[in-house]
Design a protein around this motif. Structure first.
Motif, PDB file in Angstrom:
ATOM      1  N   ASP A 293       0.836  -1.207   0.000  1.00 23.06           N
ATOM      2  CA  ASP A 293       0.000   0.000   0.000  1.00 23.06           C
ATOM      3  C   ASP A 293       0.870   1.257   0.000  1.00 23.06           C
ATOM      4  O   ASP A 293       0.569   2.236  -0.687  1.00 23.06           O
ATOM      5  N   ILE A 294       1.947   1.226   0.786  1.00 19.06           N
ATOM      6  CA  ILE A 294       2.874   2.362   0.815  1.00 19.06           C
ATOM      7  C   ILE A 294       3.490   2.566  -0.567  1.00 19.06           C
ATOM      8  O   ILE A 294       3.633   3.696  -1.042  1.00 19.06           O
ATOM      9  N   ALA A 295       3.837   1.461  -1.224  1.00 23.81           N
ATOM     10  CA  ALA A 295       4.432   1.547  -2.562  1.00 23.81           C
ATOM     11  C   ALA A 295       3.476   2.214  -3.539  1.00 23.81           C
ATOM     12  O   ALA A 295       3.893   3.034  -4.382  1.00 23.81           O
ATOM     13  N   LYS A 296       2.189   1.902  -3.440  1.00 22.02           N
ATOM     14  CA  LYS A 296       1.203   2.515  -4.327  1.00 22.02           C
ATOM     15  C   LYS A 296       1.072   4.006  -4.051  1.00 22.02           C
ATOM     16  O   LYS A 296       0.987   4.825  -4.979  1.00 22.02           O
ATOM     17  N   ILE A 297       1.069   4.389  -2.765  1.00 25.06           N
ATOM     18  CA  ILE A 297       0.955   5.802  -2.391  1.00 25.06           C
ATOM     19  C   ILE A 297       2.165   6.588  -2.880  1.00 25.06           C
ATOM     20  O   ILE A 297       2.047   7.692  -3.413  1.00 25.06           O
ATOM     21  N   VAL A 298       3.348   5.989  -2.725  1.00 20.03           N
ATOM     22  CA  VAL A 298       4.592   6.698  -3.023  1.00 20.03           C
ATOM     23  C   VAL A 298       4.945   6.647  -4.503  1.00 20.03           C
ATOM     24  O   VAL A 298       5.326   7.657  -5.112  1.00 20.03           O
ATOM     25  N   GLY A 299       4.817   5.453  -5.119  1.00 21.99           N
ATOM     26  CA  GLY A 299       5.312   5.287  -6.477  1.00 21.99           C
ATOM     27  C   GLY A 299       4.280   4.946  -7.518  1.00 21.99           C
ATOM     28  O   GLY A 299       4.545   5.067  -8.711  1.00 21.99           O
ATOM     29  N   GLY A 300       3.124   4.456  -7.093  1.00 19.76           N
ATOM     30  CA  GLY A 300       2.102   4.084  -8.054  1.00 19.76           C
ATOM     31  C   GLY A 300       1.858   2.590  -8.082  1.00 19.76           C
ATOM     32  O   GLY A 300       2.497   1.809  -7.375  1.00 19.76           O
ATOM     33  N   VAL A 301       0.922   2.200  -8.966  1.00 16.64           N
ATOM     34  CA  VAL A 301       0.491   0.801  -9.025  1.00 16.64           C
ATOM     35  C   VAL A 301       1.633  -0.130  -9.426  1.00 16.64           C
ATOM     36  O   VAL A 301       1.745  -1.257  -8.927  1.00 16.64           O
ATOM     37  N   TRP A 302       2.509   0.325 -10.328  1.00 18.47           N
ATOM     38  CA  TRP A 302       3.598  -0.530 -10.804  1.00 18.47           C
ATOM     39  C   TRP A 302       4.519  -0.962  -9.670  1.00 18.47           C
ATOM     40  O   TRP A 302       4.953  -2.114  -9.615  1.00 18.47           O
ATOM     41  N   ILE A 307       6.298  -4.975  -5.415  1.00 18.10           N
ATOM     42  CA  ILE A 307       6.497  -5.406  -4.024  1.00 18.10           C
ATOM     43  C   ILE A 307       5.618  -6.601  -3.693  1.00 18.10           C
ATOM     44  O   ILE A 307       6.039  -7.512  -2.960  1.00 18.10           O
ATOM     45  N   GLN A 308       4.418  -6.647  -4.243  1.00 18.50           N
ATOM     46  CA  GLN A 308       3.581  -7.825  -4.013  1.00 18.50           C
ATOM     47  C   GLN A 308       4.217  -9.073  -4.626  1.00 18.50           C
ATOM     48  O   GLN A 308       4.216 -10.146  -4.019  1.00 18.50           O
ATOM     49  N   GLY A 309       4.758  -8.927  -5.811  1.00 19.94           N
ATOM     50  CA  GLY A 309       5.454 -10.052  -6.435  1.00 19.94           C
ATOM     51  C   GLY A 309       6.689 -10.462  -5.657  1.00 19.94           C
ATOM     52  O   GLY A 309       6.969 -11.655  -5.489  1.00 19.94           O
ATOM     53  N   ALA A 310       7.428  -9.454  -5.158  1.00 18.41           N
ATOM     54  CA  ALA A 310       8.620  -9.749  -4.349  1.00 18.41           C
ATOM     55  C   ALA A 310       8.246 -10.467  -3.067  1.00 18.41           C
ATOM     56  O   ALA A 310       8.947 -11.382  -2.620  1.00 18.41           O
TER      57      ALA A 310
END
Length: 489
Positions: A293-302, A307-310
């Protein structure tokens, strides 16, 4: 000429220094030479670093609960201070004892050498069960990270089939060989770490240092906080159970532990620093998967998908690393005569065939437990195992000061005792905060181990199953005890 004897008389001969390097078998049985793995490829430093990384960590997935439990400041401090109290002593002890006894079985051999075969067996049972409980978590977490994209994996029959299929696939990787597992761990590790490096750079404009200092000491869930820290920073000793598969373990093992320790601590601290500094604090939101969720807020869906894949790949890495440790532990115990000889059977790839099957079966049977129950139960059993390791470490320092230790912690006996005091206190605190349900389950598991050992002794006495000791292993209790560490390079 082979001597015909039971394990009891064999151990008596060993204790008197009469053991002559011969492998003993029971009356009426034909001895077939054990296939040694000298020609199989050994694990080198880099794969070993990432095997340790996955046995301990696998990345920052699962540390989110520390922020929910105690807030950003205590979470950050915890992942800096806790390694000094727990991880560093455990890694140092693993390096010293693992090079003193560089063979499969690891901590089982240490405890057997210091306290005798009964307590060695108890160590093996508690640590194996703890590892299998831990491994039951990873297929479930893997699917949890994917269910947002594939809702059918959220429950019911499709989820059950997915858990079984994933367990079979990852078990097959273990069957194919430890070298493959090691290099798979390297690739998965790089893939798991990279998105957090990117997250750190992308989030630079959003950092607010004041967020890192937030703390509410009166609103701390100490049980969740300590269990989260403990679960994410233990299992350093697991790598010792496959020391016999390591290339030049006397040098490789300490070096790999050192590099892995740095990688694990940095891999926890900086993602927490990035995450807590880049978004406004909402403690309730800090649960498993919140980094995406943090990744989406900071960088976007990609970045979220990355991170979900990782996270999903990280769970695969932790599964194969943990299963390697668990299965080679059973092999090592069989080579010491603690388990029936068929546990020492290797596949054509040099992997412990029966050990892998037993460990995989345990994972499937325990996969119905909840995340919190799994973490608490494995921590409880792990704590008892670590107490035995600390005792064995100090006991061997006192009783065998002249034994070969290719790597020796540069402290005396008093220093060894002092080093073990803080982690022992921490163990007591973790046990104190355990729930009654976890306490009962863990005590029942320990009692089963106490009953199992005399039952196996009776089975051997009746010659219902074959038990034997690998003649290539060191003598733990006899005249050769001072050269125990000089056998395997």
């Amino acid at each position: 000429m082979q001597k015909l004897t039971s394990t009891a008389s064999r151990q008596a001969s060993i204790a008197m220094g009469e053991y002559d390097g011969v492998e003993y078998v029971s009356v009426g049985e034909v001895h077939s030479p054990r296939i040694e793995n000298n020609n199989l490829r050994k694990v080198s430093v880099l794969p070993l670093v990432f095997l340790i990384f996955y046995e301990v960590s696998g990345g920052p997935f699962g540390v989110e609960d520390s922020v929910q439990a105690a807030g950003p400041l205590l979470a950050l401090i915890g992942f800096l201070i806790f390694p000094l109290i727990w991880s560093v002593p455990e890694a140092l002890i693993t390096a010293e004892m693992g090079t003193m006894f560089p063979e499969n079985g690891g901590y089982v051999v240490w405890v057997s050498s210091a306290l005798g075969p009964f307590w060695g067996f108890q160590q093996g049972w508690m640590k194996w069960l703890s590892g299998v409980i831990d491994n039951a978590l990873y297929p479930v977490l893997f699917l949890d990270y994917l269910k947002s994209g594939i809702p059918a994996l959220g429950g019911g029959f499709p989820r059950i089939i997915a858990v079984l299929a994933l367990t079979v696939i990852l078990t097959y990787l273990n069957y194919r060989g430890l070298t493959i597992v090691g290099w798979v761990a390297v690739l998965l590790g790089i893939f798991s770490i990279l998105p957090f490096v990117v997250l750190g750079f992308v989030a630079i404009p959003k950092y607010e240092p004041s967020r890192w200092l937030v703390v509410d000491i009166h609103n701390v869930d100490w049980n969740l906080y300590l269990n989260t820290l403990f679960w994410n920073l233990n299992y350093w000793d697991s790598i010792s159970t496959l020391a016999g598969e390591v290339q030049n373990p006397k040098k490789t093992l300490p070096r790999a532990l050192f590099y892995a320790l740095i990688l694990v601590v940095l891999g926890y601290f900086f993602p927490l620093l990035f995450g807590t500094g880049a978004v406004p604090l909402n403690r309730d939101a800090w649960t498993d998967g919140y980094f995406s969720d943090i990744a989406k807020i900071v960088g976007g869906v990609w970045l979220r998908w990355w991170i979900q894949g990782a996270a999903a790949m990280s769970n695969m890495g932790m599964f194969v690393a943990e299963m390697s440790s668990d299965s080679f532990q059973l092999l090592g115990m069989a080579e010491r005569g603690m388990l029936p000889e068929f546990f020492a059977k290797r596949s054509r790839y040099g992997t412990p065939l029966i050990g892998i099957l037993f460990s995989a079966s345990g994972v499937v049977l325990l996969s119905w437990l909840s995340f919190q129950e799994i973490v608490a139960a494995e921590n409880f059993l792990y704590c008892f195992g670590m107490i035995l390791e600390f005792i064995a470490f100090i006991w061997l320092r006192v009783k065998r000061p002249a034994a070969s230790r290719p790597y020796k912690i540069p402290i005396g006996t008093v220093g060894a005792v002092l080093m073990c005091i803080p982690p022992t206190i921490l163990i007591c605190v973790v046990l104190f905060f355990s729930s009654l349900k976890v306490f009962i389950i863990s005590v029942v598991s320990i009692v089963i181990g106490f009953v199992m050992h005399p039952c196996l002794t009776y089975v051997e006495k009746k010659r219902w199953l074959k038990f034997s000791v690998n003649s290539h292993l060191s003598d733990l209790h006899g005249a050769n005890q001072e050269s125990a560490g000089s056998l395997i390079d």
